[in-house]
Write an enzyme that holds these catalytic residues in place. Structure first.
Site, PDB file in Angstrom:
ATOM      1  N   LYS A  14     -42.304 124.013 112.972  1.00 15.85           N
ATOM      2  CA  LYS A  14     -41.109 123.383 112.414  1.00 15.85           C
ATOM      3  C   LYS A  14     -40.090 123.117 113.513  1.00 15.85           C
ATOM      4  CE  LYS A  14     -41.149 125.393 107.774  1.00 15.85           C
ATOM      5  NZ  LYS A  14     -41.220 124.119 107.055  1.00 15.85           N
ATOM      6  N   ARG A  16     -49.193 126.725  99.571  1.00 13.83           N
ATOM      7  CA  ARG A  16     -50.258 126.415  98.611  1.00 13.83           C
ATOM      8  C   ARG A  16     -51.533 127.174  98.943  1.00 13.83           C
ATOM      9  NH1 ARG A  16     -49.643 120.181 100.115  1.00 13.83           N
ATOM     10  NH2 ARG A  16     -47.555 120.961 100.548  1.00 13.83           N
TER      11      ARG A  16
HETATM   12  N1  BES Z   1     -41.502 126.547 102.998  1.00 14.61           N
HETATM   13  C1  BES Z   1     -41.722 125.171 103.224  1.00 14.61           C
HETATM   14  C2  BES Z   1     -40.984 124.284 102.232  1.00 14.61           C
HETATM   15  C3  BES Z   1     -39.515 124.082 102.487  1.00 14.61           C
HETATM   16  C4  BES Z   1     -39.069 123.294 103.526  1.00 14.61           C
HETATM   17  C5  BES Z   1     -38.600 124.629 101.629  1.00 14.61           C
HETATM   18  C6  BES Z   1     -37.713 123.087 103.703  1.00 14.61           C
HETATM   19  C7  BES Z   1     -37.245 124.408 101.798  1.00 14.61           C
HETATM   20  C8  BES Z   1     -36.807 123.650 102.853  1.00 14.61           C
HETATM   21  C9  BES Z   1     -43.210 124.853 103.107  1.00 14.61           C
HETATM   22  O1  BES Z   1     -44.073 125.845 103.536  1.00 14.61           O
HETATM   23  C10 BES Z   1     -43.445 123.666 103.961  1.00 14.61           C
HETATM   24  O2  BES Z   1     -43.283 123.774 105.137  1.00 14.61           O
HETATM   25  N2  BES Z   1     -43.827 122.546 103.352  1.00 14.61           N
HETATM   26  C11 BES Z   1     -44.047 121.353 104.071  1.00 14.61           C
HETATM   27  C12 BES Z   1     -45.255 120.667 103.503  1.00 14.61           C
HETATM   28  C13 BES Z   1     -45.725 119.505 104.327  1.00 14.61           C
HETATM   29  C14 BES Z   1     -46.306 119.983 105.630  1.00 14.61           C
HETATM   30  C15 BES Z   1     -46.760 118.751 103.538  1.00 14.61           C
HETATM   31  C16 BES Z   1     -42.812 120.470 103.929  1.00 14.61           C
HETATM   32  O3  BES Z   1     -42.222 120.436 102.851  1.00 14.61           O
HETATM   33  O4  BES Z   1     -42.415 119.866 104.913  1.00 14.61           O
HETATM   34 MN    MN Z   2     -44.435 125.749 105.615  1.00 13.23          MN
END
Ligand code: BES
Ligand code: MN
Ligand code: ZN
Length: 500
Positions: A263, A337
């Site tokens: 991230k 997931r």
């Molecule tokens: N925990 C995150 C989701 C999230 C991101 C919650 C920002 C709140 C704020 C999750 O694990 C994630 O990183 N999801 C990705 C999925 C993508 C790679 C398809 C996302 O939402 O960017």
């Molecule tokens: Mn994630």
């Protein structure tokens, strides 16, 4: 915090000993003629107290009132949302004088919804996180007296609201803790402590058991972390053994770096909140132990870190889930997931009446719904309706999102049964479509709480959502048949809902 319910007329409220007396005034005249009621009438006549919910008038040492500080607050139409904004405004304003004991008194008759809203708002506005501060100023407000016209009629609603507050605050506490103060092991320990409450049992599985169960997707996420994974199984039994339970599954990523699909640095600290689904399950069990409804509930928490390491999963890796389905990991940041799918497979063994998973799953859901409503996905209309209604009743709202099969197209891959991500478009829905493959035949719903579980910016902190929604949903099911997912329209009074 200590809450007390009392029968208090406006005349009696004037004699209540407290640091701040908050009087909630709804539109319409007060019938009594005591000093407090006259004060309200005069203030209104002079135009100093508007009918708009949240507007207030502060008075210091007013004549005929024992409390040194008096706050008259409008609660507009007296509906739950208006009571909530009135109490939030009043308690927030009263905090500057660091009161220890406050009284919140309804000037007019109220109902169970009013009591729940007032208590929830008072707790929210007075909450302070202290755990990792060396010179913590603890919450100044120790005692809240709630004054109503007829405390006897509202006792059950009050007790339930107090239990809900305790659940919400437990969820906030664990969610707010930084990743190094909330590891999977510590989170499991918090669950184990709940096992001491009446009707609750807790079992914690570790890496060996998870390997034996064949939870290859969950293991894959955990393998990049030095912290060992934990799988928590909480059981609340309030009804006959034969009654099919509701299973709650909470995402418990104690920190989400994104893994190899790292991230960006900005706001990455907020990924300590990636266990808010798990925290909400803990909060619900905390409240169940108090309320003791005649229900069976199972809580499942897969918990681990998502880290970047020599052993971490890589884009392109194919893993085998507990269901036997193989998964191509195209983005290691779509880890939620992966841990949830194995927990959903595990849920089958309880022969559940319904399964609800709760997860900070996608940034896309934040884009879609912001911080107001959680995303609700369900293959079962009755279950979806029950959750929507519970959201309204608890003012912890959600919004139903689609699950058309067309959304699953992007999850197809040449190298496994399914990929863990599709494109950017409709990201909250494609994530739900992935989970749906593992949900089996039982009624299933998924709550994406990525936008609602915490606030960023200067008010950064956990909200305790959706503990209120989940409790409201569960309590509405009391008295239902074992395998029936459809809740009844009305709710029985609390005593009748209680387990023997
Ligand atoms: N925990 C995150 C989701 C999230 C991101 C919650 C920002 C709140 C704020 C999750 O694990 C994630 O990183 N999801 C990705 C999925 C993508 C790679 C398809 C996302 O939402 O960017
Ligand atoms: Mn994630
Ligand atoms: Zn995550």
């Amino acid at each position: 915090m200590d809450f007390q319910l009392k029968t208090l007329s406006t005349a009696q409220a004037a004699t209540e000993k407290c640091d701040v007396l908050i009087v909630l005034v709804a539109a319409g005249n007060l019938s009594s003629k005591d000093p407090l009621a006259s004060l309200v009438a005069d203030a209104r006549k002079a135009g100093d107290l508007s009918d708009k919910a949240g507007k207030s008038l502060a008075l210091y040492r007013p004549a005929g009132i024992v409390a040194p500080r008096l706050l008259l607050v409008s609660v507009g139409d007296g509906k739950p949302g208006s009571v909530r904004s009135g109490v939030l405004a009043a308690v927030s304003a009263s905090r500057s004088s660091e009161p220890k004991r406050i009284a919140i008194v309804f000037a007019q008759a109220t109902d169970a919804h009013g009591v729940r809203s007032a208590l929830g708002a008072a707790a929210d506005a007075s909450y302070v996180y202290t755990t990792t501060k060396s010179k913590a100023e603890p919450r100044s407000i120790r005692q809240v007296v709630l004054g109503v016209a007829d405390s006897g009629a509202l006792r059950d609603a009050f007790d339930e609201a107090v239990a809900t507050v305790a659940g919400v605050e437990l969820a906030k506490e664990w969610a707010n803790r930084p990743g190094n103060h909330c590891t999977p092991t510590m989170l499991a320990e918090a669950a184990r402590e709940l096992g001491a409450l009446p009707g609750i049992k807790c079992e914690v599985l570790g890496p060996k058991e998870i390997e034996k169960l064949g939870m290859g997707a969950f293991r894959a996420v955990a393998q990049g972390s030095a912290e060992p994974l934990r799988f928590v199984v909480l059981r609340y039994q309030g009804a006959a053994k034969e009654q099919a339970p509701v299973v709650l599954v909470g995402k418990g990523i104690t920190f989400d770096t994104g893994g190899v699909s790292l991230k960006p640095a900005a706001e990455m600290d907020e990924m300590k909140f990636d266990m808010c689904g798990a925290a909400s399950v803990l909060g619900v069990f905390r409240a169940l132990g108090d309320i003791r409804p005649a229900l069976n509930v199972v809580g499942l928490i897969p918990t681990c870190e998502n880290m970047n390491d020599g052993r971490a999963i890589k884009p392109g890796d194919v893993i085998t889930s507990m269901s036997g389905q193989t998964i191509e990991i195209l983005n290691t940041d779509a880890e939620g997931r992966l841990i949830l799918c194995d927990a959903l497979s595990y849920a089958k063994r309880f022969n559940p009446a319904a399964v609800v998973d709760i997860a900070t799953l996608t940034g896309a859901c934040v884009v879609a719904l912001g911080g107001v409503r959680s995303g609700l996905f369900s293959s079962d209309d009755a279950l979806a309706d029950a959750l929507l209604a519970a959201g309204e009743a608890s003012q912890d709202r959600c919004w139903r999102m689609p699950l058309d099969d067309d959304y699953a197209e992007g999850l197809k891959t040449n190298f496994a049964d399914v990929a863990n991500v599709a494109g950017r478009a409709g990201g909250a829905v494609t994530a739900a479509k992935f989970l749906q493959r593992f949900a089996g035949d039982f009624p299933w719903a998924h709550l994406d709480i990525a936008g609602t579980a915490w606030k960023g910016g200067s008010a950064k902190g956990a909200t305790g959502r959706p503990v209120g929604l989940l409790l409201s949903f569960l309590l509405a099911r009391v008295g239902e048949g074992a395998a029936d997912a459809t809740p009844r329209k009305g709710r029985k009074p609390s005593k009748a809902r209680q387990a023997a």
